[in-house]
Structures are given as structure tokens and as C-alpha cells.
Scaffold this motif. Structure first.
Motif, PDB file in Angstrom:
ATOM      1  N   VAL A 314       0.848  -1.193   0.000  1.00 15.57           N
ATOM      2  CA  VAL A 314       0.000   0.000   0.000  1.00 15.57           C
ATOM      3  C   VAL A 314       0.882   1.240   0.000  1.00 15.57           C
ATOM      4  O   VAL A 314       1.778   1.373   0.851  1.00 15.57           O
ATOM      5  N   LEU A 341      -8.928  -2.310   2.858  1.00 17.82           N
ATOM      6  CA  LEU A 341      -7.676  -3.019   2.607  1.00 17.82           C
ATOM      7  C   LEU A 341      -7.862  -4.528   2.753  1.00 17.82           C
ATOM      8  O   LEU A 341      -7.263  -5.314   1.999  1.00 17.82           O
ATOM      9  N   ILE A 344      -9.496  -5.732  -0.375  1.00 14.23           N
ATOM     10  CA  ILE A 344      -8.528  -5.761  -1.473  1.00 14.23           C
ATOM     11  C   ILE A 344      -7.705  -7.045  -1.414  1.00 14.23           C
ATOM     12  O   ILE A 344      -7.491  -7.724  -2.429  1.00 14.23           O
ATOM     13  N   SER A 348      -9.812  -8.718  -4.540  1.00 10.08           N
ATOM     14  CA  SER A 348      -9.541  -7.914  -5.734  1.00 10.08           C
ATOM     15  C   SER A 348      -8.497  -8.505  -6.664  1.00 10.08           C
ATOM     16  O   SER A 348      -8.495  -8.220  -7.859  1.00 10.08           O
ATOM     17  N   ALA A 350      -5.489  -7.561  -6.522  1.00  9.72           N
ATOM     18  CA  ALA A 350      -4.660  -6.396  -6.832  1.00  9.72           C
ATOM     19  C   ALA A 350      -3.214  -6.657  -6.459  1.00  9.72           C
ATOM     20  O   ALA A 350      -2.908  -7.416  -5.535  1.00  9.72           O
ATOM     21  N   ALA A 353      -2.030  -1.072  -3.856  1.00 13.22           N
ATOM     22  CA  ALA A 353      -3.135  -0.189  -3.464  1.00 13.22           C
ATOM     23  C   ALA A 353      -2.562   1.159  -3.049  1.00 13.22           C
ATOM     24  O   ALA A 353      -1.350   1.297  -2.809  1.00 13.22           O
ATOM     25  N   VAL A 368      -9.316   5.000  -0.863  1.00 12.23           N
ATOM     26  CA  VAL A 368      -8.557   3.759  -0.992  1.00 12.23           C
ATOM     27  C   VAL A 368      -8.770   3.253  -2.414  1.00 12.23           C
ATOM     28  O   VAL A 368      -9.909   3.018  -2.828  1.00 12.23           O
ATOM     29  N   GLU A 369      -7.673   3.079  -3.149  1.00 14.29           N
ATOM     30  CA  GLU A 369      -7.749   2.675  -4.558  1.00 14.29           C
ATOM     31  C   GLU A 369      -6.836   1.475  -4.781  1.00 14.29           C
ATOM     32  O   GLU A 369      -5.759   1.370  -4.186  1.00 14.29           O
ATOM     33  N   ASP A 370      -7.272   0.552  -5.649  1.00 16.86           N
ATOM     34  CA  ASP A 370      -6.438  -0.603  -5.977  1.00 16.86           C
ATOM     35  C   ASP A 370      -6.467  -0.839  -7.484  1.00 16.86           C
ATOM     36  O   ASP A 370      -7.325  -0.313  -8.189  1.00 16.86           O
TER      37      ASP A 370
END
Length: 434
Positions: A314, A341, A344, A348, A350, A353, A368-370
Motif C-alpha cells: 500500500v 484493505l 482488497i 480484488s 490487486a 493499493a 482507498v484505490e487498488d
């Protein structure tokens, strides 16, 4: 803050004449006076037809129509619209609509209001306008009246005889002075007139507002009590069970090293290791209930700690100058970020993040982006629905954008002010630990 009703505007008498509220009151009274004469004419005609039982249904419909028009006209004096008290028919068609309307009390209140409006209220509107605007206008127009009379004499307001231009201009100055003064009682009377209409045409609104206020206050109290209970449990576990478990682990460790080699030493070693694992799990449990770093150092440090614990790398960008915020706000934002989180890591796919947090203009914004696969649905048991309800208690919002293929972006916004240093829980926590 812009006043929402004429009563709010009148509570600031110094600013009142410079606002639009006096002219909104004039527009409300004037529109009532304009509608009154046609309403009286329609009422008389329908009452005449009612002898033949033809006008009663039309009179009934006229009351419903006038009630709807009056609720819309209330927007001139109140920024909050008056809700429609009518229900929705359970079947299509005019017959079902009429059956429902006949059984509703709101329909008969609208009919009573229509009769009151056509016979009493609009003449009162006209009278208030005549005194509040007509009297000053007639005085201001005294010089024009005198000039139209050839400069000899003119009777102003049918009572005041003006025989010279100095008298006429004195009357005009009096009218200019009276106009702003009379706007105060004119607006107050318009507000009372609108309050009567609202009470008859939307009688449940005040009750609903009170109930909504009570529910909101109750939710806030429950959220505060829930947060206080979390802190109490965390404190009891930290200061009670954890400390005793630490002492037990140390005692087992000393006994393990003092025992001679053999079965007893092996069992003590097993017990010592098990106590260490239980202590680790208890610390994780305490951290999950309420992390001490959040209490002691604030949201920025707690978010950095949550990012470090995430299985997915992250990138954190919390504002370095993020101030201390109310405890409930910090807790809600922290757990929203931690739940995001966790989702994610679980769902996700991912590889990375990003977490940001900023506070400006009385609003905390957390994102919060992933770079995962997207397609997240909060309704499928992700845990975010409960967080959204928790944020709603704080007037906050939670939104998720997650198109198929990503990226998934979770945004949290909570209106809040900066917490004063005197109310910082770090000091209280330190004293409690001491």
C-alpha cells in the motif's frame, strides 16, 4: 449561513432589509391575493352546482388541486418543500384514486383550507399588502398626485390633504422611511400565513421532523456508547488480561529454563510457546477492537500502521499535517480504511493499493484505490454496508466505484471539525495507564 425561513431572517434585524426575504414575502402575499378572486368565483359556482349534486365531486377535486398548488407556493417562504400527505392508490384508475382520496383526512383538510382561503385568507393577504406597500407607495407618490392636480391640493391616502410641494415631498420622505419599517411586520404576517397553510396542508411534517431528529440523536448516542464500550474493552484487555498473560509467559519461561532436562522441561517449553501464541493473538484482538496507535497518535499514524499490516503493498499518502479529529470520526475512518484493505487482499487480486487522507474546510476525505479486477459489490457481504451505516450517524458518506476490470476506488467523506488539544485522548490514555 443563508436563512431558510422568514423567521430565521427576522432574527437578524440588521441584515434583514438587505436580503431577498421581504420581497419573497411580498411575492407570497401577492400571489395569494391574485389566486383568491378566481378561487372564490370557482367556489361560488361549484356550490351552486352542488344543489344538483354535480358540484360536490368538482368541489372535492378543486380542494385537492388548490392544496397541491399551495404546497408549491410555500417554497416562496420556506426552502424546505412541504411533503405531499396523500398516499399512492393500490390500483390504477380514477376509481381507486377517488376511493383513496375520500378516505384520507388530508383531502378534507385541503377542502377546508380551500373554503378558508377563498373567503378569509386572500382578503387578509390583500389587506396586508395594502398597508405594508400601498401606504408607503401612496405617500411616496404625493408629489406626483399634487402635480396631477395642478399644484393646488391633493388628498394622499384619502386622509392627508397636501396643498404645497414641501408638504408633498415631506410625505414622500415619510413613505420612504415607512417602507423598510413596514417590511418587518409584513414578512412576519406572511410567515404566520404560511405556517397556517403548512399546518393544514402538511400536518405530519412537524411530527416527522421531530421523529427524525430524535432518531438521529438516538443513533448518535448509540454510536458514542458503542465507541466508548470498544475503548473500555480494549483498555480492560490491555491492562488486565494481557498483563497477566505476559506475567504467565515470563513465569513459564523462567520455569522452563530452571527445570532439568526431561519430560517436565518439554511440557513447560510447550506451555511457554502456547502462551506466547495466545499473547500474540490477544494483541491482534486488542488491535482489532481499537488500536492504541489511533488513540495515542491519531488517524495518520493509524492509517500508516494499517497499510503496513496489509498483505497487499500500500502506498500511503496521509496528510502530514492531518489534525486530531473527534474520536468517533477517527475510529470510523480508520475501520473503513482497514475494511477496504482487507477486501482488497481477499477479493480484488490487486498487486498494489493506494491510501490517501486529507482534512480541509471542515471535511475529512479518505480514498482507498487498488489496481485489481474491479466489479466490487458492497451488497454482497463485504462489510462496507455496516460501515456506511456507521458513517451515516456522523453525517458521512461512503461511495464505491468499481467497474469490471478496475480500478476500484472507495471514498469516505465525513464533515468534522478539528479536536481541541485539551480533549486529546492521548493525555487521558496516559493518565489512565499510569
Amino acid at each position: 449561513m443563508e436563512p431558510r425561513t422568514p423567521w430565521h431572517a427576522l432574527s437578524r434585524p440588521g441584515r434583514f432589509p438587505r436580503t431577498a426575504w421581504p420581497w419573497r414575502a411580498v411575492a407570497y402575499l401577492a400571489s395569494g391575493a391574485v389566486l383568491g378572486a378566481p378561487a372564490l368565483l370557482v367556489l361560488v359556482v361549484l356550490l351552486g352546482f352542488s344543489v344538483l349534486l354535480l358540484g360536490l365531486p368538482l368541489l372535492f377535486l378543486a380542494g385537492v388541486a388548490l392544496g397541491g398548488l399551495e404546497r408549491r407556493r410555500l417554497l416562496l417562504l420556506d426552502r424546505d418543500p412541504a411533503p405531499d400527505p396523500h398516499g399512492v392508490p393500490d390500483a390504477p384508475g380514477l376509481a381507486a384514486w377517488l376511493r383513496l382520496r375520500v378516505r384520507e383526512q388530508a383531502t378534507w383538510r385541503e377542502l377546508a383550507y380551500a373554503l378558508l382561503f377563498a373567503t378569509v385568507l386572500w382578503p387578509l393577504d390583500l389587506l396586508v399588502l395594502a398597508v405594508g406597500l400601498g401606504l408607503p407607495a401612496a405617500l411616496v407618490g404625493a408629489p406626483v398626485q399634487l402635480a396631477a392636480a395642478g399644484g393646488e391640493e391633493a388628498k394622499v391616502v384619502k386622509a392627508y390633504l397636501v396643498t404645497s410641494y414641501p408638504q408633498a415631498f415631506a410625505a414622500a420622505l415619510l413613505g420612504l422611511a415607512l417602507l423598510p419599517l413596514l417590511l418587518y411586520p409584513l414578512t412576519a404576517l406572511a410567515g404566520a400565513r404560511a405556517a397556517l397553510a403548512r399546518a393544514l396542508l402538511a400536518p405530519r411534517e412537524a411530527e416527522l421532523r421531530d421523529r427524525i431528529g430524535e432518531v438521529t440523536a438516538s443513533r448518535a448516542r448509540l454510536a458514542a456508547a458503542f465507541e466508548a464500550e470498544r475503548r473500555r474493552i480494549e483498555r480492560d484487555l490491555h491492562d488486565g488480561a494481557q498483563q497477566r498473560l505476559v506475567a504467565l509467559t515470563m513465569t513459564l519461561g523462567l520455569a522452563r529454563y530452571d527445570a532439568p532436562p526431561g519430560p517436565l522441561a518439554d511440557r513447560l517449553a510447550t506451555a511457554h510457546e502456547e502462551a506466547g501464541r495466545v499473547l500474540t493473538e490477544l494483541r491482534e484482538l486488542i488491535h482489532g477492537i481499537h488500536p492504541q496507535v489511533l488513540t495515542d497518535y491519531g488517524l495518520a499514524a493509524a492509517l500508516a500502521d494499517a497499510a503496513d499490516r496489509s498483505p497487499v503493498p500500500v502506498d500511503t499518502e496521509p496528510d502530514a499535517a492531518l489534525p486530531r479529529l473527534p474520536a468517533g470520526v477517527e475510529s470510523a475512518a480508520y475501520f473503513a480504511a482497514r475494511e477496504a484493505l482487507a477486501n482488497i487482499a481477499r477479493h480484488s487480486g490487486a498487486g498494489r493499493a493506494r491510501l490517501t487522507a486529507h482534512h480541509s474546510y471542515g471535511l475529512l476525505r479518505l480514498t482507498v484505490e487498488d489496481d485489481g479486477r474491479g466489479g466490487a459489490d458492497p451488497a454482497r457481504g463485504s462489510g462496507l454496508t455496516g460501515l456506511a451505516d456507521r458513517l451515516a450517524v456522523l453525517d458521512g458518506t461512503l461511495s464505491i466505484t468499481s467497474p469490471p476490470g478496475g480500478p476500484t476506488v472507495l471514498r469516505v467523506e465525513i464533515p468534522c471539525s478539528v479536536r481541541s488539544a485539551s480533549s486529546s485522548p492521548r493525555t487521558a490514555s496516559s493518565s489512565a495507564r499510569a
